[in-house]
Write a protein that holds these residues in place. Sequence first.
Motif: not given
Length: 290
Positions: A181-207
């Motif tokens: 469970e701990i490993e699964r939560i850690s992997a999920f958080n890493e995946n979430f952070v990666e997507l959040a970073q991409l969405n941030f970069e897309l916002l920057v690209d839109s300016i």
Amino acid sequence: MAKQDNKNPLAGHFRTPKLYTSLPSGGEYYDDTIIDTSMNEHAVYSMTAKDELIMKNPDALLNGDAVIQVVESCIPSVKDASKLYSNDIDALLVAVQGATFGDDIEVTSKCDNCEKDITQILSVEGVLTTMTILKESYEFTTESGLLIKLQPFSYRSAVKAGIANFRSTRSLQSIAGIDDEIERISAFNENFVELAQLNFELLVDSIQVITLKGADGETIAVTDYNQIKEFMENCDREIGSQIEGFVTEIGKIGINKSMELECDECGTEEEPYKFESEVNFNPVNFFTAS
């Protein structure tokens, strides 16, 4: 000696335009190195055998190269499809599909009640003639006086988002199989952070540009990507929310991806069950399923 005629005797059997279409952008955002800006409507040819083979290459579809090559092949007035906005690419893909396979597009979606696959026919001409048009500019002024001008996503940005979502889906499938469970939560958080970073970069690209008044009253226009990125990393969250709202609005402009379907099993003959669904114009499914 008679002059040799090098004209291909098969030239009379080459492709001819099957239909013409305008663009959601109207071509206003581009110069002649990207598209022939003298045209209000662009001739669309059917795909060749080579084009169809390209569209069956999974790697080329995923990285966007297949779409770029096919759009340039089927719409000769497009000179650099990689620099088109994703709104325009979506419309051109529908046009190419229509020019190749005919006016009827078969689309499938799950009923939101029983989850049965429902198939319906859409008209290419109907989709293209009802598309909405991008404004000349999208901008707003912050409380501190910054004028922020936005632009639609480029096709390359859309591809980047598509690849990230594809990888995220694959990652989530792998994460589900992790027993610890701990490993699964850690992997999920890493995946979430990666997507959040991409969405941030897309916002920057839109300016496109941020304009402000300098100390001596002169106008300063900031277009440097790194400077805009640094601003976005340090500005008030309300500005990011406003930009995100504009980006969502801009993304909906162009071809109408919403359709109404009917499910016989969930309704009656007198009153069929109707539900709204979004058409998946993703080229991976859109062309390979044809």
